[in-house]
Scaffold this active site. Structure first.
Site, mmCIF file in Angstrom:
data_model
loop_
_atom_site.group_PDB
_atom_site.id
_atom_site.type_symbol
_atom_site.label_atom_id
_atom_site.label_comp_id
_atom_site.label_asym_id
_atom_site.label_seq_id
_atom_site.Cartn_x
_atom_site.Cartn_y
_atom_site.Cartn_z
ATOM 1 N N HIS A 78 5.167 -1.828 -2.743
ATOM 2 C CA HIS A 78 6.219 -2.711 -2.216
ATOM 3 C C HIS A 78 7.066 -3.344 -3.307
ATOM 4 O O HIS A 78 8.157 -3.836 -3.032
ATOM 5 C CB HIS A 78 5.610 -3.833 -1.371
ATOM 6 C CG HIS A 78 4.733 -3.346 -0.275
ATOM 7 N ND1 HIS A 78 3.727 -4.117 0.266
ATOM 8 C CD2 HIS A 78 4.697 -2.158 0.390
ATOM 9 C CE1 HIS A 78 3.100 -3.429 1.214
ATOM 10 N NE2 HIS A 78 3.672 -2.245 1.294
ATOM 11 N N TYR A 96 -1.405 7.726 7.237
ATOM 12 C CA TYR A 96 -0.276 6.974 7.776
ATOM 13 C C TYR A 96 0.790 7.924 8.312
ATOM 14 O O TYR A 96 1.376 8.692 7.540
ATOM 15 C CB TYR A 96 0.339 6.081 6.697
ATOM 16 C CG TYR A 96 -0.554 4.961 6.235
ATOM 17 C CD1 TYR A 96 -1.460 4.361 7.095
ATOM 18 C CD2 TYR A 96 -0.486 4.491 4.925
ATOM 19 C CE1 TYR A 96 -2.280 3.334 6.676
ATOM 20 C CE2 TYR A 96 -1.294 3.446 4.495
ATOM 21 C CZ TYR A 96 -2.194 2.866 5.375
ATOM 22 O OH TYR A 96 -2.997 1.846 4.961
ATOM 23 N N LYS A 152 -8.614 5.572 6.822
ATOM 24 C CA LYS A 152 -8.023 4.270 7.114
ATOM 25 C C LYS A 152 -6.767 4.488 7.941
ATOM 26 O O LYS A 152 -5.887 5.243 7.561
ATOM 27 C CB LYS A 152 -7.683 3.551 5.808
ATOM 28 C CG LYS A 152 -6.648 2.423 5.922
ATOM 29 C CD LYS A 152 -7.148 1.227 6.695
ATOM 30 C CE LYS A 152 -6.195 0.043 6.581
ATOM 31 N NZ LYS A 152 -4.842 0.270 7.126
#
Length: 248
Positions: free
Chosen positions: A45, A166, A200
């Site tokens: 980020h 993801y 995850k």
């Protein structure tokens, strides 16, 4: 919800079983439930994430939190592991992230380049390695190939492989978005099929409109997370906040 699985039933070799036992039963609650502290947002980020709490930009501060908070592991990139983990080696398990990217490029063709190796994880005393897989990205052929090489090395060194699965890319957005039940369920299954020992995912949201059967039906949040656990099967499942499919 699925009953707890036993490490001996997961098809693990000796090295992976021993390292997962260290993570799950010698740290944290020591009962098979896991809570990891990820600290890769400086790369993912940028430094903006530290403005609200400047102390959090200091890896030593975060490592102390991981130890004092009783986490089962801390997930960090190679540079921070090299320079800071040695102060706390043995006090909290290390999950070495092997790939990462900045958020400067668009996620339309998301790919997280490999920047470290399983061999380096062994040298640093890690108990697991982490890999971010972008399920559904147009760059998935290259992503799958990167993961294949990581998986082979993890198997050779007896190192547990945790996959951050993801959903990303235009096709995912067109099919309900990255947090939809469909996308999260698919991500969990993909990671399991490609050899992850632990996956995850973000929590699935069945309220997100999806025009793909049977995900276009009405499901509760419990229905959705139960389905994701089933999709992961013998791959342990992590969601935000801990391990949903723990082991004995």
């Amino acid at each position: 919800m699925s009953t707890r699985q036993n490490l001996k039933d997961l098809g693990l070799d000796t090295g992976k079983k021993a390292r997962l036992h260290t993570i799950l039963h010698q740290h944290g609650l020591r009962n098979g439930t896991a809570l990891f502290l990820p600290y890769d947002q400086g790369l993912e980020h940028g430094p903006r994430d530290f403005f609200a709490n400047p102390a959090s930009s200091d890896p030593r501060y975060i490592l102390r939190l991981a130890v004092e908070g009783g986490f089962n592991g801390i997930a960090i990139q190679i540079g921070l592991a090299e320079k800071f983990y040695w102060d706390y080696a043995g006090e909290v398990p290390l999950v070495l992230k092997l790939n990462g990217k900045t958020d400067i490029p668009s996620d339309a063709r998301a790919l997280s380049p490999v920047n470290a190796t399983v061999e380096e994880a062994v040298r640093l005393g890690a108990d697991a390695v982490g890999y971010t897989l972008y399920v559904g990205t147009p760059a998935q052929e290259q992503d799958f190939e990167q993961l294949r090489k990581v998986r082979e090395d993890a198997q050779r060194y007896g190192m547990p492989l945790i996959v951050w699965a993801y959903p990303r890319g235009e096709a995912i957005e067109a099919k309900g978005g990255k947090s939809s039940f469909y996308a999260v369920d698919y991500a969990a299954r993909t990671a399991a099929e490609l050899g992850a020992d632990m996956v995850k995912v973000n929590f699935p949201h069945p309220d997100k409109p999806v025009r793909i059967q049977p995900y276009d039906q009405e499901f509760t949040s419990q229905d959705a997370i139960d389905a994701v656990v089933r999709s992961a099967n013998r791959t342990l499942l992590l969601v935000s906040g801990g391990l949903i499919n723990p082991v004995l």
